[in-house]
Write an enzyme that holds these catalytic residues in place. Structure first.
Site, PDB file in Angstrom:
ATOM      1  N   HIS A 287       6.399   2.990  24.682  1.00 14.96           N
ATOM      2  CA  HIS A 287       7.317   3.109  25.823  1.00 14.96           C
ATOM      3  C   HIS A 287       7.745   4.557  26.026  1.00 14.96           C
ATOM      4  O   HIS A 287       8.043   5.270  25.060  1.00 14.96           O
ATOM      5  CB  HIS A 287       8.552   2.241  25.586  1.00 14.96           C
ATOM      6  N   SER A 288       7.752   5.000  27.293  1.00 15.83           N
ATOM      7  CA  SER A 288       8.322   6.287  27.682  1.00 15.83           C
ATOM      8  C   SER A 288       7.721   7.445  26.867  1.00 15.83           C
ATOM      9  O   SER A 288       6.527   7.687  26.898  1.00 15.83           O
ATOM     10  CB  SER A 288       9.847   6.231  27.540  1.00 15.83           C
TER      11      SER A 288
END
Length: 417
Positions: A287-288
């Site tokens: 994620h991210s």
């Protein structure tokens, strides 16, 4: 509080008039300001930074739906516990966040039956350490391994977003649903901890030198006034920055060896754990900023990743193949093996135009960055299953062709004989 606001207004009014006053009036105004004890005045407004150490002491708990609620009122968490005291409210929120971190660790250990693995693996007793979490079969599962990499910030192992845990629920804000689903589907699981990069220790108190006795100054009056104006500006800036002079503890950070950043951590875990795992098929979800760390891993271990990783699911990834200077081979591989679920108003899984020539982008079904992982939950596991199915079919076909070719060769030799 109203008394404080009144004095603040008076002080600012006096200071604003200083530039227009005569030298004698300036000295008189400065004298009046010096008589106001700002320290004592501001202490009346902001309570000390001492907060509860447990959820129970905070009078909060998680209900049956995984939502954080006040034990007595049943209300959600309230950030502004004290009006007009943003700094104190923020410190209180951070204190609760540290308790949440420990709570999630307990869930990983008790609910998911995971264990800590200390980093570095050869750490001495007196050096700072970090850790990751491993399922019982993370290193021994011969078939599938899922590696979870979170984004940057205050979140630690097992979390996607602290804000979601506190304001929404555990399912959306933690990695617990991904872990339990993966285990049920036969995966071994590794939970990385890319933001645990240093040990924070308190700095020793520094003794301040004694002030030298004041002597009559030979400076011209105008120069003294400019100097006084400068000191007055410093005091004003201090007052505007903090209404309370409570000093926070000064700390220094001691980096964790070979884990001093998210990128270093991901590379270290790959070298010492993932690459040594028995799993034939490795799957990664990032994620991210975790997506950026994965791409950096590919830059450092390109052939190893290509040989071991079956598929990569990214959610609102922060990677940039141009800024990270990825090779053409890496970009081609990402197009075939990666998918990035990004924040978008479009319905879930709607294909989106690629911004860079790396991996396909589809909608996560939400415009909120922190929700992209949870909203893509089912789509990600379906993506993994489809990629694995295609791979197994190709391997079966190759095996069949090899057997057929060998059989034909033996038959030809038999006929020759």
């Amino acid at each position: 509080m109203y008394l404080n606001v009144f004095f603040s207004f008076i002080c600012c009014l006096i200071i604003s008039k200083l530039s227009l006053a005569s030298p004698q009036t300036k000295r008189q105004m400065r004298y009046l300001l010096s008589r106001i004890d700002l320290d004592e005045l501001m202490k009346k407004d902001e309570p000390p930074f001492t907060f509860p150490k447990t959820l129970e002491e905070f009078e909060y708990g998680f209900n049956e739906y995984g939502q954080l609620r006040h034990i007595k009122t049943g209300e959600p968490f309230v950030f502004n516990a004290r009006e007009d005291l943003h700094r104190w409210n923020q410190k209180r929120y951070e204190a609760l966040g540290e308790i949440i971190t420990q709570y999630v660790y307990e869930l990983l250990e008790k609910k998911c039956n995971m264990t800590k693995a200390i980093l570095p693996v050869d750490a001495t007793e007196d050096e700072p350490t970090s850790f990751i979490y491993l399922s019982p079969d993370a290193l021994s599962n011969p078939s599938k391994l899922l590696v979870l990499i979170q984004g940057s910030g205050v979140v630690r192992a097992g979390q996607w977003a602290r804000r979601l845990i506190i304001n929404q629920d555990l399912d959306s804000g933690t990695q617990i649903p991904f872990i339990t689903r993966a285990m049920a589907d036969g995966y071994g699981v590794m939970v990385l901890n890319p933001n645990e990069n240093y040990l924070e220790v308190e700095k020793p108190a520094r003794s301040s030198p004694l002030p030298s006795p004041t002597e009559p100054s030979d400076e011209p009056a105008e120069k003294r006034e400019r100097k006084d104006d400068k000191e007055g500006k410093k005091k004003r800036e201090f007052y505007e920055k903090y209404r309370n002079p409570q000093k926070e503890t000064e700390t220094e950070r001691i980096p964790i060896r070979e884990n001093g950043s998210s990128e270093e951590h991901v590379l270290y875990v790959w070298d010492h754990f993932v690459s040594k795992a028995a799993a034939k098929n490795v799957f990664i979800m990032a994620h991210s900023y975790g997506g950026l760390s994965f791409v950096e891993l590919m830059n450092q271990r390109e052939m190893q990743v290509k040989n071991r990783v079956c598929a990569v699911a990214l959610t609102d990834s922060a990677h940039n193949i141009w800024l990270q200077e990825t090779s053409k081979g890496t970009q081609d591989w990402m197009q075939q093996h990666c998918c990035n679920w990004v924040s978008s108003p479009e319905p879930l899984d709607t294909p989106l135009d690629p911004m860079l020539p790396d991996c396909p982008r589809v909608s996560a079904g939400t415009e909120r960055h922190e929700l992209t992982s949870w909203m893509s939950f089912n789509s990600i596991f379906r993506f993994f299953s489809e990629v694995l199915e295609v791979k197994e079919d190709e391997e079966a076909e190759e095996t069949s062709n090899t057997v057929t070719t060998r059989s034909s060769s033996l038959k030809s030799k038999h006929q020759d004989l």
